[in-house]
Design an enzyme around this catalytic site. Structure first.
Site, short mmCIF file in Angstrom:
data_model
loop_
_atom_site.label_atom_id
_atom_site.label_comp_id
_atom_site.label_asym_id
_atom_site.label_seq_id
_atom_site.Cartn_x
_atom_site.Cartn_y
_atom_site.Cartn_z
N ARG A 20 0.85 -1.38 0.07
CA ARG A 20 -0.01 -0.08 0.05
C ARG A 20 0.86 1.37 0.14
O ARG A 20 0.23 2.29 -0.29
CB ARG A 20 -0.98 -0.10 1.00
CG ARG A 20 -2.28 -0.97 0.98
CD ARG A 20 -3.17 -1.00 1.79
NE ARG A 20 -2.66 -1.70 3.17
CZ ARG A 20 -2.54 -2.89 3.43
NH1 ARG A 20 -3.12 -3.84 2.81
NH2 ARG A 20 -2.18 -3.28 4.70
N GLU B 168 4.54 -10.97 14.88
CA GLU B 168 3.98 -11.43 16.00
C GLU B 168 4.39 -12.93 16.26
O GLU B 168 5.00 -13.34 17.27
CB GLU B 168 2.49 -11.56 16.16
CG GLU B 168 1.78 -11.40 17.38
CD GLU B 168 0.47 -11.33 17.41
OE1 GLU B 168 -0.31 -10.90 16.30
OE2 GLU B 168 -0.22 -11.52 18.28
P1 AMP Z 1 4.08 -3.15 11.60
O1 AMP Z 1 5.12 -3.70 11.16
O2 AMP Z 1 3.56 -3.84 12.61
O3 AMP Z 1 4.03 -1.57 11.74
O4 AMP Z 1 2.83 -3.30 10.63
C1 AMP Z 1 2.63 -2.39 9.45
C2 AMP Z 1 2.25 -3.08 8.13
O5 AMP Z 1 1.04 -3.98 8.30
C3 AMP Z 1 1.97 -1.99 6.99
O6 AMP Z 1 2.37 -2.40 5.78
C4 AMP Z 1 0.32 -2.10 7.00
O7 AMP Z 1 -0.10 -2.16 5.88
C5 AMP Z 1 0.03 -3.43 7.78
N1 AMP Z 1 -1.12 -3.13 9.03
C6 AMP Z 1 -0.70 -3.51 10.30
N2 AMP Z 1 -1.80 -3.51 11.06
C7 AMP Z 1 -2.80 -2.91 10.29
C8 AMP Z 1 -4.02 -2.78 10.48
N3 AMP Z 1 -4.64 -2.70 11.79
N4 AMP Z 1 -4.81 -2.11 9.53
C9 AMP Z 1 -4.35 -2.09 8.32
N5 AMP Z 1 -2.84 -2.50 7.99
C10 AMP Z 1 -2.28 -2.93 8.81
#
Ligand code: AMP
Length: 182
Positions: free
Chosen positions: A66, A103
């Site tokens: 995205r 996770e």
């Molecule tokens: P993180 O590495 O945990 O910060 O996760 C970020 C990535 O996961 C991004 O590329 C987001 O598009 C996706 N992502 C994680 N949580 C969500 C959420 N609640 N809603 C939409 N996309 C998410």
């Protein structure tokens, strides 16, 4: 360049919450309803353009997938190049890669070794739709710096500030979220 309350509302109300996707307990922030809303998408992209037009950036790097949508559009508006940071195994030329924790388990992202040009020190903005734990963005910022370029900021449309992602990422680079969700 700060966003007015009206503009913030237009963007915020165009993002759809999907409960329990892709698994129970997760509220998924759906940005497809922002993309097909020409007013909200326009307000957002204009805000990003105003924020970054004076920073003398050399490249925008978008995170798979995205981050490509916002990053490629913004790069065109700023008149600079766009670089995709992709999940492992998708880029055809020589890459450098960075692992990060999920996770459960690990994932890996990659960038082409020559993506930011031959000169060292290109100024790069990393962009994605959302920061949650910050694992993906930290890996992306580290990757950019490993190529010899400089990640000057990570930008997100949505920052989940109830997690430690933003705080942790701030130890590596500047962080900006258009909308913060508490
Ligand atoms: P993180 O590495 O945990 O910060 O996760 C970020 C990535 O996961 C991004 O590329 C987001 O598009 C996706 N992502 C994680 N949580 C969500 C959420 N609640 N809603 C939409 N996309 C998410």
């Amino acid at each position: 360049m700060t966003l007015s309350q009206t503009e913030k509302k237009i963007i915020q109300s165009a993002i759809r919450d999907i409960k329990d996707f892709p698994q129970p307990g997760i509220v998924f922030k759906d940005i497809t309803t922002l993309l097909n809303n020409k007013e909200a998408y326009g307000v957002l992209m204009n805000h990003l353009y105003q924020r970054y037009k004076s920073l003398h950036l050399d490249y925008i790097a978008g995170i798979d997938a995205r981050g490509f949508i916002f990053g490629a559009a913004l790069a065109q508006m700023l008149g600079i190049g766009f670089v995709p940071i992709r999940k492992k195994g998708k880029l055809p030329y020589t890459t450098i890669s960075q692992k990060y924790s999920l996770e459960y388990g690990v994932d890996e992202i990659e960038v082409h070794i020559d993506a930011f040009g031959k000169e060292k020190g290109a100024k790069v903005l990393v962009i994605d739709d959302l920061i949650a734990t910050g694992g993906t963005a930290s890996a992306a910022a580290t990757l950019v710096n490993q190529t010899g370029a400089e990640c000057v900021e990570c930008c997100f449309i949505i920052g989940l500030s109830f997690l430690d992602g933003i705080k942790n990422l701030k130890e590596i680079t500047n962080v900006y979220s258009v909308i913060e969700v508490n």
